[in-house]
Scaffold this motif. Structure first.
Motif, PDB file in Angstrom:
ATOM      1  N   VAL A 199      -2.767   3.119  15.637  1.00 25.81           N
ATOM      2  CA  VAL A 199      -3.428   3.308  14.350  1.00 25.81           C
ATOM      3  C   VAL A 199      -2.368   3.523  13.274  1.00 25.81           C
ATOM      4  N   ILE A 200      -2.433   2.700  12.227  1.00 27.56           N
ATOM      5  CA  ILE A 200      -1.473   2.790  11.123  1.00 27.56           C
ATOM      6  C   ILE A 200      -2.260   3.042   9.833  1.00 27.56           C
ATOM      7  N   ASP A 201      -2.043   4.198   9.194  1.00 22.18           N
ATOM      8  CA  ASP A 201      -2.717   4.518   7.931  1.00 22.18           C
ATOM      9  C   ASP A 201      -1.738   4.346   6.775  1.00 22.18           C
ATOM     10  N   ASP A 202      -2.250   3.786   5.660  1.00 23.28           N
ATOM     11  CA  ASP A 202      -1.379   3.672   4.491  1.00 23.28           C
ATOM     12  C   ASP A 202      -1.969   4.433   3.309  1.00 23.28           C
ATOM     13  N   ALA A 203      -1.207   4.444   2.208  1.00 25.07           N
ATOM     14  CA  ALA A 203      -1.601   5.246   1.056  1.00 25.07           C
ATOM     15  C   ALA A 203      -2.087   4.365  -0.089  1.00 25.07           C
ATOM     16  N   GLY A 204      -2.443   3.133   0.225  1.00 22.22           N
ATOM     17  CA  GLY A 204      -2.819   2.188  -0.833  1.00 22.22           C
ATOM     18  C   GLY A 204      -4.253   2.335  -1.269  1.00 22.22           C
ATOM     19  N   PRO A 205      -4.759   1.302  -1.958  1.00 17.36           N
ATOM     20  CA  PRO A 205      -6.131   1.369  -2.468  1.00 17.36           C
ATOM     21  C   PRO A 205      -7.191   0.997  -1.429  1.00 17.36           C
ATOM     22  N   GLY A 206      -6.785   0.685  -0.212  1.00 19.43           N
ATOM     23  CA  GLY A 206      -7.753   0.276   0.803  1.00 19.43           C
ATOM     24  C   GLY A 206      -8.077  -1.201   0.684  1.00 19.43           C
ATOM     25  N   VAL A 207      -8.840  -1.703   1.642  1.00 22.66           N
ATOM     26  CA  VAL A 207      -9.212  -3.122   1.627  1.00 22.66           C
ATOM     27  C   VAL A 207     -10.729  -3.205   1.467  1.00 22.66           C
ATOM     28  N   PRO A 208     -11.212  -3.922   0.415  1.00 21.42           N
ATOM     29  CA  PRO A 208     -12.661  -4.035   0.224  1.00 21.42           C
ATOM     30  C   PRO A 208     -13.326  -4.637   1.467  1.00 21.42           C
ATOM     31  N   GLY A 255     -10.462  10.432   4.979  1.00 15.59           N
ATOM     32  CA  GLY A 255      -9.943  11.466   4.088  1.00 15.59           C
ATOM     33  C   GLY A 255      -9.001  10.962   3.018  1.00 15.59           C
ATOM     34  N   SER A 256      -8.910   9.633   2.815  1.00 13.71           N
ATOM     35  CA  SER A 256      -8.088   9.143   1.716  1.00 13.71           C
ATOM     36  C   SER A 256      -8.627   7.784   1.290  1.00 13.71           C
ATOM     37  N   THR A 257      -8.038   7.234   0.213  1.00 13.74           N
ATOM     38  CA  THR A 257      -8.509   5.933  -0.261  1.00 13.74           C
ATOM     39  C   THR A 257      -7.870   4.789   0.509  1.00 13.74           C
ATOM     40  N   GLY A 258      -6.851   5.112   1.308  1.00 15.83           N
ATOM     41  CA  GLY A 258      -6.043   4.069   1.950  1.00 15.83           C
ATOM     42  C   GLY A 258      -6.764   3.301   3.041  1.00 15.83           C
ATOM     43  N   ALA A 259      -6.030   2.343   3.593  1.00 17.61           N
ATOM     44  CA  ALA A 259      -6.578   1.518   4.670  1.00 17.61           C
ATOM     45  C   ALA A 259      -6.042   2.019   6.006  1.00 17.61           C
ATOM     46  N   ALA A 290       0.806  -1.218   0.000  1.00 17.80           N
ATOM     47  CA  ALA A 290       0.000   0.000   0.000  1.00 17.80           C
ATOM     48  C   ALA A 290       0.845   1.277   0.000  1.00 17.80           C
ATOM     49  N   GLY A 291       2.004   1.193  -0.563  1.00 17.17           N
ATOM     50  CA  GLY A 291       2.795   2.414  -0.711  1.00 17.17           C
ATOM     51  C   GLY A 291       3.330   2.973   0.591  1.00 17.17           C
ATOM     52  N   GLY A 292       3.326   2.208   1.626  1.00 17.79           N
ATOM     53  CA  GLY A 292       3.951   2.629   2.881  1.00 17.79           C
ATOM     54  C   GLY A 292       3.011   3.341   3.831  1.00 17.79           C
ATOM     55  N   VAL A 293       3.518   3.528   5.053  1.00 13.46           N
ATOM     56  CA  VAL A 293       2.739   4.179   6.101  1.00 13.46           C
ATOM     57  C   VAL A 293       2.728   5.683   5.861  1.00 13.46           C
ATOM     58  N   VAL A 294       1.540   6.308   5.955  1.00 11.83           N
ATOM     59  CA  VAL A 294       1.489   7.764   5.810  1.00 11.83           C
ATOM     60  C   VAL A 294       1.198   8.460   7.134  1.00 11.83           C
ATOM     61  N   ALA A 295       0.621   7.720   8.085  1.00 12.15           N
ATOM     62  CA  ALA A 295       0.362   8.310   9.394  1.00 12.15           C
ATOM     63  C   ALA A 295       0.293   7.200  10.426  1.00 12.15           C
ATOM     64  N   ALA A 296       0.773   7.522  11.628  1.00 10.87           N
ATOM     65  CA  ALA A 296       0.705   6.543  12.719  1.00 10.87           C
ATOM     66  C   ALA A 296       0.378   7.292  13.990  1.00 10.87           C
TER      67      ALA A 296
END
Lengths: 451, 234
Positions: A376-385, A436-440, A358-364
């Motif tokens: 809480v670990i946020d990533d920049a990927g497409p998210g998980v369906p 606020g993003s598409t990530g998971a 998912a392109g790495g961690v963007v916020a923790a």
């Protein structure tokens, strides 16, 4: 309220109630019959004596009325004498209309009659004695209040006795069920200890034919369990050694070949890259698999120590070569009790997962929600369906996106290991949409245990 | 370091691993001597000096831990143990037996060589510091640390410390009264950044206590600060 103890108390209590009330009712009936019979007989004797006196007096004086005064009678009785349509009474309170009609008719017809009845709410007893010699009828009305009071006391004592017997029965039930349940409680305690990993727990044999079998079979079961777990651990250890050794050779050989990679043809280089990649992936999968199978066993017990989670997350994120600032709530900043190695591994696995898929961690961040600590670990990927959110934590499960691109995937065990590590803390892990993003957004939640 | 090659004694019973690890370490610029069992290892050790020993825990003739103890008694070269077990049992036992670090099979040779270099780098440090700094003596209770001379006295009697233990004590003494986290100690004493484990520090602290504390079970000099790290009492 459906436990064995409750049922025993209920059964003993009801039994005692039934027994004591049966005995009570029978006792009362016999006592009442006896007491009433006794009382009636004595009243009858008294009434006959009075009637005879009235008769003699009437024969002598032809005027029965005066005699009533001279009769020695109890204060709770009233005498009425009817002679040729004229009534005389020993007291003004009771008149001829108060007498039961059937009694009056019977007495007037020349039959001695007696009857219990209610006189203005008072239990009373009346006797009618015809005195044909002076063509009179003698009536005497007795107040049975005293007898009724005695019977009332008897009723109350029997009722009280029944209540006490019921209570005692219930207490006996409690005591008996405790006694019966003590071995069961021992078994439960032993089972809990085995469940919490203390496999050396055994039940003391006791001299009881009924319980011997339970104890023998329980101990036998734990023996089998212990053997099986030991065998599993030995198996894991053997597999570990048997697979790690050749893997070490493969991995070191790949390192040696890497230095000579440029000397290979393009085809050879491609083949070597695939080989090296798969060796690395194999190593990682083996490591995760072994950690997963060792998890929670005696070899790797959970050790809680005070840890600053902010620092731990910082370290795990930095170790993956990612640079994000870890936001820590001031309330969650103090050291909390966790298994440091497991928690760090769990966070590292989430960070690794984010890096791979998912392109790495963007916020923790680390925060407190009620009495739960959340990482809480946020990533920049497409998210998980939504449909895959539970499945990705299963062993060897991969998201649909990563299944197409196996080369970038990990062993497929990382998230299962995260779940296991978090579970051992009594917590849970889940994935949701990053706001606020598409990530998971992966959230580890464990009970907050301030050090 | 490039001028003087680093000599490694690699003790490993599996011939294939031994061969390929030797090749990989040679590629990294080390000079590697192989030994297939503990007896050979001790014989090689007698014959020539080594800078680092790489010891596999499972050896056919003697327990790798026992070999660690024998090597440690004979010298204070850095010892790295190699374990194939998934759990941490061997690793902890190895550190208790006097090893400085451990790697788990299968290891990445690049990482192993990085660790060996870090261990060697810090060996040279005390002498560098000795030339730069004034002779320094720290007194902690009944313990005297002569940092530049590399001597530790307890009640006037010299205590034998391994190099790692000595560096750990010096680092703590230099920052007396301050709490040093495990990460800081890993970085400053072992020279690792984000690749060591906290238990490496814990094991060494335990051994250090056994040597300098009067009651190691209730340390009064080298204390644990829960959740933070270790501190030498001021």
């Amino acid at each position: 309220v459906t436990g064995l103890r409750f049922r025993a108390i209920l059964a003993f209590g009801l039994g005692a109630l039934l027994l004591s009330s049966t005995v009570g009712v029978l006792t009362y009936l016999f006592a009442e019959r006896y007491l009433v019979g006794q009382r009636e007989a004595s009243l009858q004797r008294e009434a006959f004596v009075h009637a005879r006196l009235v008769r003699e007096e009437a024969l002598r004086s032809q005027r029965p009325a005066q005699t009533l005064e001279s009769l020695e009678r109890a204060p709770d009785s009233t005498i009425l004498v009817a002679s040729t349509g004229e009534w005389i009474a020993s007291s003004v309170g009771i008149g001829p209309d108060d007498l039961p009609r059937a009694l009056r008719r019977a007495a007037r017809e020349g039959v001695v009659a007696h009857q219990r009845f209610e006189l203005r709410g008072q239990p009373s007893y009346a006797i009618g004695i015809p005195i044909p010699a002076v063509s009179s009828v003698y009536f005497e009305v007795f107040d049975l209040d005293e007898l009724e009071r005695s019977l009332g006391i008897l009723r109350a004592s029997l009722l009280g006795a029944a209540a006490i017997a019921t209570l005692l029965g219930a207490l006996v039930g409690l005591w008996a069920s405790r006694r019966v349940l003590r071995p069961v409680a021992d078994v439960a305690l032993a089972a809990e200890m085995v469940g919490s990993g203390n496999l050396h727990t055994r039940l003391e044999p006791i001299n009881d034919r009924d319980l011997d079998r339970v104890i023998t079979s329980f101990n036998g079961m734990v023996d089998v369990l212990e053997q099986r777990i030991e065998r599993d651990e030995r198996f894991v250890s053997d597999v570990s050694h048997e697979l790690r050794s050749p893997l070490t050779t493969l991995s070191a050989a790949a390192d040696v070949m890497q230095a000579q990679r440029t000397e290979l043809s393009t085809r050879g280089q491609l083949a070597f890259d695939l080989l090296a990649e798969e060796v690395e992936r194999f190593g990682r999968t083996l490591e995760d698999l072994l950690q997963l199978s060792l998890s929670g066993t005696e070899a790797e017990p959970v050790q809680l120590t005070p840890v600053e989670l902010g620092t731990l997350v910082d370290r795990a994120v930095a170790a993956a070569g990612t640079h994000v600032c870890v936001m820590v709530d001031s309330t969650a900043a103090a050291p909390t009790l966790v298994d440091e190695r497991r928690m760090e591994r769990a966070v590292a696995n989430l960070v690794d997962n984010a890096r791979r898929h998912a392109g790495g961690v963007v916020a923790a961040s680390v925060r407190l929600r009620g009495d739960q600590l959340q990482i809480v670990i946020d990533d920049a990927g497409p998210g998980v369906p939504t449909a895959e959110r539970d499945r990705i934590f299963e062993r060897f499960a991969r998201g649909a996106a990563t299944r197409r691109d196996r080369s970038s995937s990990g062993g497929g065990l990382g998230l299962a290991l995260v779940q296991e590590d978090v579970r051992l803390h009594g917590g849970r892990v889940w994935v949701e949409d990053a706001p606020g993003s598409t990530g998971a957004r992966f959230v580890i939640e464990v009970p907050w245990r301030p050090a | 370091m490039s001028s003087v090659p680093v000599r490694i004694l690699a003790v490993e019973d599996d011939e294939r691993i031994r061969t390929v690890v030797r090749m990989a370490l040679e590629d990294e610029g080390f000079v590697v001597t192989e030994a297939e069992d503990a007896r050979t290892a001790l014989a090689r050790f007698e014959e020539q000096p080594f800078d680092v020993a790489l010891v596999d825990i499972m050896l056919p003739d003697l327990d790798g831990l026992e070999l660690c103890r024998l090597l440690r008694r004979a010298s204070d070269i850095p010892i790295v143990i190699v374990t194939a077990r998934a759990d941490s049992h061997d690793a902890v036992a190895g550190l208790e037996a006097g090893a400085d670090d451990y790697v788990r099979k299968p290891f990445v040779v690049k990482e192993l060589s990085a660790r060996i270099r870090a261990l060697l780098r810090r060996i040279q440090r005390p002498t560098i510091e000795a030339s730069n700094e004034q002779p320094t003596v720290y007194r902690i209770g009944s313990v005297e640390v002569h940092a530049s001379a590399g001597v530790v006295l307890r009640d006037g009697v010299e205590v034998t410390l391994t190099r790692t233990e000595f560096l750990l004590l010096c680092e703590l003494a230099r920052h007396r009264g301050m709490v040093l986290s495990r990460e800081t100690l890993l970085e400053r004493v072992w020279g690792y950044e984000y690749c060591g484990e906290g238990r490496l520090v814990d094991s060494h602290v335990r051994r250090l206590r056994a040597k300098i504390e009067s009651d190691p079970a209730r340390p009064s000099l080298l204390v644990t600060v829960r959740g933070l790290g270790y501190k030498l009492q001021a």
